[in-house]
Design an enzyme around this catalytic site. Structure first.
Site, PDB file in Angstrom:
ATOM      1  N   TYR A  11     -23.074   9.487 -31.542  1.00  0.00           N
ATOM      2  CA  TYR A  11     -24.206   9.552 -32.085  1.00  0.00           C
ATOM      3  C   TYR A  11     -25.766  10.382 -31.670  1.00  0.00           C
ATOM      4  CZ  TYR A  11     -28.307   9.192 -34.461  1.00  0.00           C
ATOM      5  OH  TYR A  11     -29.659   9.576 -35.647  1.00  0.00           O
ATOM      6  N   SER A  53     -38.201   8.311 -50.364  1.00  0.00           N
ATOM      7  CA  SER A  53     -37.106   7.445 -51.177  1.00  0.00           C
ATOM      8  C   SER A  53     -36.600   6.165 -50.581  1.00  0.00           C
ATOM      9  CB  SER A  53     -36.455   7.679 -52.470  1.00  0.00           C
ATOM     10  OG  SER A  53     -35.401   8.340 -51.366  1.00  0.00           O
ATOM     11  N   LYS A 102     -30.646  15.420 -33.417  1.00  0.00           N
ATOM     12  CA  LYS A 102     -31.690  15.505 -32.628  1.00  0.00           C
ATOM     13  C   LYS A 102     -32.807  15.583 -31.515  1.00  0.00           C
ATOM     14  CE  LYS A 102     -31.883  12.345 -36.072  1.00  0.00           C
ATOM     15  NZ  LYS A 102     -32.859  12.016 -36.914  1.00  0.00           N
ATOM     16  N   THR A 110     -29.245   1.793 -43.426  1.00  0.00           N
ATOM     17  CA  THR A 110     -30.273   2.308 -44.220  1.00  0.00           C
ATOM     18  C   THR A 110     -28.929   3.455 -45.087  1.00  0.00           C
ATOM     19  OG1 THR A 110     -30.348   4.394 -43.428  1.00  0.00           O
ATOM     20  CG2 THR A 110     -32.800   3.046 -43.705  1.00  0.00           C
ATOM     21  N   LEU A 157     -35.870  13.010 -43.576  1.00  0.00           N
ATOM     22  CA  LEU A 157     -35.194  13.356 -44.432  1.00  0.00           C
ATOM     23  C   LEU A 157     -33.811  12.763 -43.873  1.00  0.00           C
ATOM     24  CD1 LEU A 157     -35.449  15.525 -46.702  1.00  0.00           C
ATOM     25  CD2 LEU A 157     -34.671  16.912 -46.118  1.00  0.00           C
ATOM     26  N   TYR A 200     -33.276   9.164 -33.411  1.00  0.00           N
ATOM     27  CA  TYR A 200     -32.935   7.519 -33.063  1.00  0.00           C
ATOM     28  C   TYR A 200     -32.135   8.283 -31.859  1.00  0.00           C
ATOM     29  CZ  TYR A 200     -30.065   3.607 -32.379  1.00  0.00           C
ATOM     30  OH  TYR A 200     -29.830   2.448 -32.478  1.00  0.00           O
TER      31      TYR A 200
END
Ligand code: NAD
Length: 398
Positions: free
Chosen positions: A234, A50, A243, A274, A139, A224
């Site tokens: 990150y 979505s 990740k 996002t 997700l 990412y």
């Protein structure tokens, strides 16, 4: 009601249905402008369908490949005068556009981690599509409830040492300094549990056990890496550990998929604003610098340009894939271009309140944030009194 953005910190608590519809129409426009792909999946399951990369992937599949799609997401419908979440409006707009184009599109709204969701989706695949030939796992969740009933949360923290950086307040445009203490071992483990590859493996194994994956089935999961300036928070932080776990999971998923001659790919996407990314500390400064450099170079892309390029030039191009030494497909090539990263590195420590607008594209970043929630589209009249309730058929979870 007249709907205006209501921003608190990095959250916007309202969303505009017409702006969200416009966003979906624009994304469909990008894909249809490129024409239909010659080959592509016909039946696609998108988990996390979505927003951001999941919605863009669903649009690429439906409007680029005429795929039937099943979307799984966790969104809030409008209630008692409160607007729905942007992902609700966007999924409703996508579903309407897909149906108008004669495409199959069904939606599941609920917890993708749960056994209940997996079993409802499997029933739907068996009943309507027989099998699927692509599973896109996109997700981005803040928490996961385990089968035991325990809920674990992901955190966005550095590992080993504290992180000092800056963030930009959307409302006041003020640059604020930020200090984050390193994560505890349990927080790292919990973040891997939520955002790592375990649930992807679970989905693929459950779909396989139920004979829902077609011969040659493809599955993707997005990751990412980003620039070295964001690594402390990150890639070398808790989210980076999660990740890293995708690479481990990808090898297991690929092994499981051998029985249907399928393939599993971790795909490195570009950094973009996002819903999930807006929560990452320090990303606002990095992305504002990145947008400035990439727009100037004419190489800026949004989610839809990324997934469109992924489908057309990598997954369904029939050419050798552009993979790194770990086997990941690289779609962050333009972000990591030397000239772009030179710009980011040069100004990373120099951005201050006075030069913010000049050195960075904070205006573009702020617009991306507003548009994420359906605001700031020139085509939409925001003074109109409109109905916040937008209906969408979602399948039952039994
Ligand atoms: P997003 O916030 O835009 O979308 C997340 C999706 O997950 C939504 O559809 C949401 O409804 C769904 N979701 C969240 N919790 C759920 C749950 N419990 N059950 C069902 N659905 C749930 O996020 P995004 O940025 O598009 O991220 C998608 C993937 O792309 C993530 O793996 C992310 O790490 C990766 N990625 C993002 C970026 C970026 O810059 N945004 C870059 C590279 C990779």
């Amino acid at each position: 009601m007249v709907i205006q953005p209501r921003i608190k910190g990095f959250l916007c608590t309202t969303a505009h249905p017409l702006g969200c519809e416009q966003d979906v129409a624009n994304q469909i426009g990008v894909v249809t402008a490129g024409g239909k792909l010659k080959t592509g999946p016909q039946r696609v399951l998108v988990i996390g369908a979505s927003g951001g990369y999941g919605l863009a992937s669903r649009i690429s599949a439906a409007f680029g490949c005429a795929s039937s799609t099943i979307g799984v997401f966790f969104e809030r419908p409008s209630k008692r005068g409160r607007t729905a979440s942007p992902g609700w409006y966007k999924s409703a707009a996508f579903t309407e556009a897909a149906h108008e184009a004669g495409l199959y599109a069904k939606n599941f709204n609920g917890d993708a981690f749960s056994a209940e969701m997996k079993s409802a989706v499997i029933d739907c695949i068996k009943r309507d599509l027989g099998q699927v030939d692509m599973v896109i796992y996109s997700l981005a969740a803040p928490a996961r409830t385990l089968a035991s009933g325990e809920t674990v949360r992901s955190v966005l923290k550095p590992i080993g040492e504290s992180f000092a950086g800056s963030t930009i307040d959307f409302n006041t445009r003020q640059l604020r300094s930020l200090q984050l203490e390193p994560a505890q071992p349990q927080e790292i483990a919990d973040t891997v549990k939520v955002m790592g590859g375990e649930d992807w493996e679970d989905w693929i194994n459950t779909l396989l056990e139920n004979d829902c994956l077609a011969e040659g089935c493809l599955t993707t999961n997005y990751t990412y890496l980003g620039s070295e300036v964001t690594w402390p928070i990150y890639y070398h932080g808790t989210i980076g550990k999660a990740k890293e776990d995708l690479d481990r999971a990808a090898a297991n998923v690929a092994r499981s998929l051998d029985q249907v001659s399928g393939k599993a790919h971790v795909v490195v996407m570009k950094g973009l604003l996002t819903q999930a990314a807006s929560a990452i500390p320090g990303m606002s400064v990095y992305l504002s610098l990145l947008f400035k450099a990439m727009k100037r170079a004419g190489s800026h892309e949004g989610c839809i340009e990324q997934t469109d390029r992924l489908f057309r030039t990598q997954l369904f191009a029939g050419e050798p894939l552009r993979q790194d030494e770990a086997g990941r497909i690289r779609m962050d090539d333009l972000e990591l271009d030397d000239a772009i990263q030179d710009y980011v590195r040069r100004y990373w420590n120099e951005v201050n309140q006075e030069n913010l607008e000049e050195l960075t594209d904070f205006e573009g970043y702020r617009q991306a944030f507003l548009q994420l929630h359906g605001f700031d589209f020139a085509e939409v009249n925001y003074t109109l009194d409109i109905e916040p309730e937008v209906s969408m058929q979602v399948e039952a979870l039994e």
